[in-house]
Design a protein around this motif. Sequence first.
Motif, PDB file in Angstrom:
ATOM      1  N   GLN A 498       0.850  -1.179   0.000  1.00 31.13           N
ATOM      2  CA  GLN A 498       0.000   0.000   0.000  1.00 31.13           C
ATOM      3  C   GLN A 498       0.893   1.239   0.000  1.00 31.13           C
ATOM      4  O   GLN A 498       2.084   1.153   0.282  1.00 31.13           O
ATOM      5  CB  GLN A 498      -0.916   0.023   1.230  1.00 31.13           C
ATOM      6  CG  GLN A 498      -0.162   0.113   2.551  1.00 31.13           C
ATOM      7  CD  GLN A 498      -1.109   0.148   3.742  1.00 31.13           C
ATOM      8  OE1 GLN A 498      -2.309   0.113   3.573  1.00 31.13           O
ATOM      9  NE2 GLN A 498      -0.557   0.217   4.936  1.00 31.13           N
ATOM     10  N   LEU A 499       0.302   2.370  -0.308  1.00 27.66           N
ATOM     11  CA  LEU A 499       1.020   3.640  -0.324  1.00 27.66           C
ATOM     12  C   LEU A 499       0.493   4.499   0.809  1.00 27.66           C
ATOM     13  O   LEU A 499      -0.698   4.823   0.865  1.00 27.66           O
ATOM     14  CB  LEU A 499       0.826   4.337  -1.675  1.00 27.66           C
ATOM     15  CG  LEU A 499       1.398   3.587  -2.878  1.00 27.66           C
ATOM     16  CD1 LEU A 499       0.922   4.224  -4.172  1.00 27.66           C
ATOM     17  CD2 LEU A 499       2.913   3.574  -2.832  1.00 27.66           C
ATOM     18  N   THR A 500       1.381   4.848   1.740  1.00 28.85           N
ATOM     19  CA  THR A 500       0.969   5.641   2.898  1.00 28.85           C
ATOM     20  C   THR A 500       0.760   7.086   2.482  1.00 28.85           C
ATOM     21  O   THR A 500       1.675   7.723   1.945  1.00 28.85           O
ATOM     22  CB  THR A 500       2.044   5.568   3.990  1.00 28.85           C
ATOM     23  OG1 THR A 500       2.287   4.196   4.300  1.00 28.85           O
ATOM     24  CG2 THR A 500       1.595   6.310   5.243  1.00 28.85           C
ATOM     25  N   PRO A 501      -0.439   7.656   2.714  1.00 27.77           N
ATOM     26  CA  PRO A 501      -0.688   9.040   2.268  1.00 27.77           C
ATOM     27  C   PRO A 501      -0.180  10.066   3.276  1.00 27.77           C
ATOM     28  O   PRO A 501      -0.030   9.784   4.464  1.00 27.77           O
ATOM     29  CB  PRO A 501      -2.209   9.090   2.159  1.00 27.77           C
ATOM     30  CG  PRO A 501      -2.688   8.109   3.190  1.00 27.77           C
ATOM     31  CD  PRO A 501      -1.641   7.023   3.259  1.00 27.77           C
ATOM     32  N   GLN A 502       0.082  11.250   2.784  1.00 27.37           N
ATOM     33  CA  GLN A 502       0.390  12.396   3.634  1.00 27.37           C
ATOM     34  C   GLN A 502      -0.267  13.626   3.013  1.00 27.37           C
ATOM     35  O   GLN A 502      -0.340  13.760   1.794  1.00 27.37           O
ATOM     36  CB  GLN A 502       1.898  12.619   3.769  1.00 27.37           C
ATOM     37  CG  GLN A 502       2.570  13.082   2.483  1.00 27.37           C
ATOM     38  CD  GLN A 502       4.000  13.531   2.701  1.00 27.37           C
ATOM     39  OE1 GLN A 502       4.444  13.623   3.823  1.00 27.37           O
ATOM     40  NE2 GLN A 502       4.709  13.809   1.617  1.00 27.37           N
ATOM     41  N   LEU A 503      -0.752  14.534   3.857  1.00 27.86           N
ATOM     42  CA  LEU A 503      -1.369  15.757   3.367  1.00 27.86           C
ATOM     43  C   LEU A 503      -0.311  16.665   2.761  1.00 27.86           C
ATOM     44  O   LEU A 503       0.789  16.817   3.318  1.00 27.86           O
ATOM     45  CB  LEU A 503      -2.089  16.480   4.507  1.00 27.86           C
ATOM     46  CG  LEU A 503      -3.422  15.877   4.974  1.00 27.86           C
ATOM     47  CD1 LEU A 503      -3.935  16.636   6.188  1.00 27.86           C
ATOM     48  CD2 LEU A 503      -4.448  15.902   3.859  1.00 27.86           C
ATOM     49  N   LEU A 504      -0.622  17.253   1.616  1.00 22.67           N
ATOM     50  CA  LEU A 504       0.283  18.198   0.979  1.00 22.67           C
ATOM     51  C   LEU A 504       0.133  19.566   1.636  1.00 22.67           C
ATOM     52  O   LEU A 504      -0.978  19.982   1.988  1.00 22.67           O
ATOM     53  CB  LEU A 504      -0.015  18.305  -0.514  1.00 22.67           C
ATOM     54  CG  LEU A 504       0.165  17.026  -1.332  1.00 22.67           C
ATOM     55  CD1 LEU A 504      -0.292  17.251  -2.765  1.00 22.67           C
ATOM     56  CD2 LEU A 504       1.624  16.569  -1.315  1.00 22.67           C
ATOM     57  N   LEU A 505       1.253  20.263   1.807  1.00 23.67           N
ATOM     58  CA  LEU A 505       1.200  21.590   2.402  1.00 23.67           C
ATOM     59  C   LEU A 505       0.352  22.525   1.552  1.00 23.67           C
ATOM     60  O   LEU A 505      -0.445  23.320   2.062  1.00 23.67           O
ATOM     61  CB  LEU A 505       2.621  22.151   2.550  1.00 23.67           C
ATOM     62  CG  LEU A 505       2.753  23.497   3.260  1.00 23.67           C
ATOM     63  CD1 LEU A 505       2.230  23.383   4.684  1.00 23.67           C
ATOM     64  CD2 LEU A 505       4.199  23.983   3.248  1.00 23.67           C
ATOM     65  N   THR A 506       0.517  22.409   0.219  1.00 25.42           N
ATOM     66  CA  THR A 506      -0.296  23.187  -0.721  1.00 25.42           C
ATOM     67  C   THR A 506      -0.951  22.217  -1.693  1.00 25.42           C
ATOM     68  O   THR A 506      -0.241  21.500  -2.407  1.00 25.42           O
ATOM     69  CB  THR A 506       0.568  24.184  -1.506  1.00 25.42           C
ATOM     70  OG1 THR A 506       1.254  25.038  -0.589  1.00 25.42           O
ATOM     71  CG2 THR A 506      -0.289  25.014  -2.440  1.00 25.42           C
ATOM     72  N   PRO A 507      -2.273  22.135  -1.740  1.00 25.73           N
ATOM     73  CA  PRO A 507      -2.921  21.227  -2.692  1.00 25.73           C
ATOM     74  C   PRO A 507      -2.510  21.532  -4.126  1.00 25.73           C
ATOM     75  O   PRO A 507      -2.219  22.677  -4.485  1.00 25.73           O
ATOM     76  CB  PRO A 507      -4.417  21.501  -2.471  1.00 25.73           C
ATOM     77  CG  PRO A 507      -4.510  22.063  -1.101  1.00 25.73           C
ATOM     78  CD  PRO A 507      -3.248  22.852  -0.899  1.00 25.73           C
ATOM     79  N   VAL A 508      -2.478  20.503  -4.938  1.00 28.18           N
ATOM     80  CA  VAL A 508      -2.034  20.620  -6.333  1.00 28.18           C
ATOM     81  C   VAL A 508      -3.243  20.532  -7.254  1.00 28.18           C
ATOM     82  O   VAL A 508      -4.073  19.625  -7.117  1.00 28.18           O
ATOM     83  CB  VAL A 508      -1.022  19.509  -6.674  1.00 28.18           C
ATOM     84  CG1 VAL A 508      -0.598  19.599  -8.133  1.00 28.18           C
ATOM     85  CG2 VAL A 508       0.189  19.598  -5.766  1.00 28.18           C
ATOM     86  N   THR A 509      -3.342  21.480  -8.180  1.00 32.30           N
ATOM     87  CA  THR A 509      -4.418  21.468  -9.170  1.00 32.30           C
ATOM     88  C   THR A 509      -3.918  20.775 -10.434  1.00 32.30           C
ATOM     89  O   THR A 509      -2.875  21.132 -10.975  1.00 32.30           O
ATOM     90  CB  THR A 509      -4.864  22.902  -9.507  1.00 32.30           C
ATOM     91  OG1 THR A 509      -5.242  23.570  -8.305  1.00 32.30           O
ATOM     92  CG2 THR A 509      -6.046  22.874 -10.464  1.00 32.30           C
ATOM     93  N   VAL A 510      -4.660  19.795 -10.903  1.00 30.79           N
ATOM     94  CA  VAL A 510      -4.281  19.021 -12.088  1.00 30.79           C
ATOM     95  C   VAL A 510      -5.342  19.240 -13.160  1.00 30.79           C
ATOM     96  O   VAL A 510      -6.520  18.928 -12.948  1.00 30.79           O
ATOM     97  CB  VAL A 510      -4.150  17.523 -11.762  1.00 30.79           C
ATOM     98  CG1 VAL A 510      -3.732  16.752 -13.003  1.00 30.79           C
ATOM     99  CG2 VAL A 510      -3.160  17.294 -10.632  1.00 30.79           C
ATOM    100  N   THR A 511      -4.945  19.783 -14.302  1.00 30.73           N
ATOM    101  CA  THR A 511      -5.857  20.003 -15.430  1.00 30.73           C
ATOM    102  C   THR A 511      -5.813  18.801 -16.360  1.00 30.73           C
ATOM    103  O   THR A 511      -4.729  18.354 -16.754  1.00 30.73           O
ATOM    104  CB  THR A 511      -5.467  21.268 -16.202  1.00 30.73           C
ATOM    105  OG1 THR A 511      -5.468  22.382 -15.311  1.00 30.73           O
ATOM    106  CG2 THR A 511      -6.439  21.530 -17.344  1.00 30.73           C
ATOM    107  N   LEU A 512      -6.980  18.275 -16.719  1.00 29.87           N
ATOM    108  CA  LEU A 512      -7.080  17.062 -17.528  1.00 29.87           C
ATOM    109  C   LEU A 512      -7.971  17.306 -18.730  1.00 29.87           C
ATOM    110  O   LEU A 512      -8.767  18.252 -18.753  1.00 29.87           O
ATOM    111  CB  LEU A 512      -7.667  15.919 -16.690  1.00 29.87           C
ATOM    112  CG  LEU A 512      -6.909  15.544 -15.405  1.00 29.87           C
ATOM    113  CD1 LEU A 512      -7.770  14.621 -14.558  1.00 29.87           C
ATOM    114  CD2 LEU A 512      -5.587  14.873 -15.726  1.00 29.87           C
TER     115      LEU A 512
END
Length: 641
Positions: A498-512
């Motif tokens: 599994q991949l252990t998650p961590q909160l990002l200091l600044t959320p990342v916006t991804v355009t698709l």
Amino acid sequence: MAKRIHLLEKKVAELIAAGEVVERPCSVVKELVENCIDAGATAVTVEIKNGGVRYIRVTDNGCGIAREDVPTAFLRHATSKVQTEDDLDAISTLGFRGEALASVAAVAHVELITRTSEEPMGTRYCIDGGEETLLEDAGCPKGTTILVRDLFYNTPARMKFLKKDVSEANAVASAVDRIALSHPEVSVKFIRDGKQERMTPGDGKLLSTIHAVFGRQFAQGLLPVDYTLGGVKVSGYISKPSASRPNRSMQSFFINGRYVRTRTAAVALEEACKGSVMVGKFPACVLNLTLNLALVDVNVHPAKIEVRFVNERPIFDAVYHACKNALGADAPAQEIDLSKVAKLVRAPAAETAQQLTLSPSSAAPQAPLPKRGVDRAVLQAPADISYAPSPVVSIPSIPKAPAAPPAPRNPGWDIVVEEETQKEPQTPPAPKPPAKPPFAPSKEPAPTTGSPSAREARLIGEAFSTYILLESGDELLLIDKHAAHERLLYEHIKSQAQLTPQLLLTPVTVTLDRESYAAVLENLDTLSSLGFETEDFGAGAVLVRSAPLQMDGQDAGDLVTEIAGKLTKNVRDLTPERLEWVYHSVACRAAVKAGDHSNPQELYDLAKRTLEEDVRHCPHGRPVAVRLTKKQLEKQFGRIP
């Protein structure tokens, strides 16, 4: 007995022909909207329900259809855009075959309402399965409205091959977006299940349309392109190197205002971006090529999405030089302030941490070297200048796998580090530190001994900020630190399953793109199980709030784009047994990069783990270490034959 030859019934023939043009709802929308643009419309509205299978409505403010021409318009090969054979050599309209309306009418219930500017009253016309059912007067504004209901109602074999409503709706949205980008002078509105999802301004500015289709973030990362070479004009936008994408889904090419797939232009774009875009990344673009109509053949495929060029070389050269010119204009040469450089170089030693200095007592006098064309004084630094080392990039910690069976140890290696013997004041022994992660860089200095034995490897240092150099006996071992670190990270992630998650200091916006965006929204739970807390940000973008522990924000955004591409291609089985490519991507992005500077202790720890666990290949199959013998070196220097 020979079988008799007979003509197919009209209904059967029309169903066969319709299958070549109308494959799914997005095919219907594409053909109808192209007719709107050919009719001179400046505003087009597309509305669908249930993915376009049950309901499609396309409305425009174009020139309309004269009443006497309405029944003829639904006959096969009836068109107003081609008159003679010579017209096929210079097709300037989006449609020209006269097959679209006949094909749609053969497999659906179609209703048309239209009026020209010369007619006081409009016309309402209904046709079901290719058979006319109604022709009457109707009050309506200038222009044309076409309603298509129950697509493939009479061809159940075609119906069963359609995808889910959401997938078909996403395909329709993509087709609408491409048409809007190809004609920024036309305002395009898209309504899906009663909700308006898109509306372009129709102001003739391509950047405004890109902003409406892909969002502000994508539009801000673009460079303008405007170049003409050999009669081929290339205009539009390409992405800045820093805004490159992990796949080619955001590359759009148009020939004379028609969306096409062209390998020639795509290769030219990527060749132009070589050296500017990172390996594994791809430039995005919205490029329109304008050229002589006689030099391109669009009459290749019923969908008109493939074209052929009389000569591909001018196309390649025009796109290549246009993109090179745009990239060059984005990176002008910068002037260097030598006074500031001098201040940095001559900074006092007290202000620079860990400076490299030579003690006068340890500097033994050396005999002068013979001159060989270069004055030795040039190679010596002035005595009053001290140099700070290159910045150090720490190698992230790699916890060892659970201690079920002990990790196999390569008995042939034991790393030691040679250091200069220095007298230091005696200090009381420090208390024993608490247990640390197995692969965290050691706090205590690396073990030191005299000359290494046959079972020891001496850590020499690092070459090119990429390769760790070890010496053992008559062998020199070079370890690719990125490949080694990537493999160790991969094995650790795989062992955890599994991949252990961590909160990002600044959320990342991804355009698709449209289809990838919808695929992500359908699989938010799947992304969460991989450590990515993702939510809808609107307008084709998603917001990534958490990522696997080993990754930073930018790498997380790239991996979400990569996962979205897999989901779009129906690679939806993301069970742990099928997640090798995700583990590969996380490990590769989290590993220390070639060119990053590392301190000796980090090099020691990484080399020690690599040799202890006998790591030989990175997850992509590249070798981790290369051995070079003393005999091979002596041959290079001519010491032995």
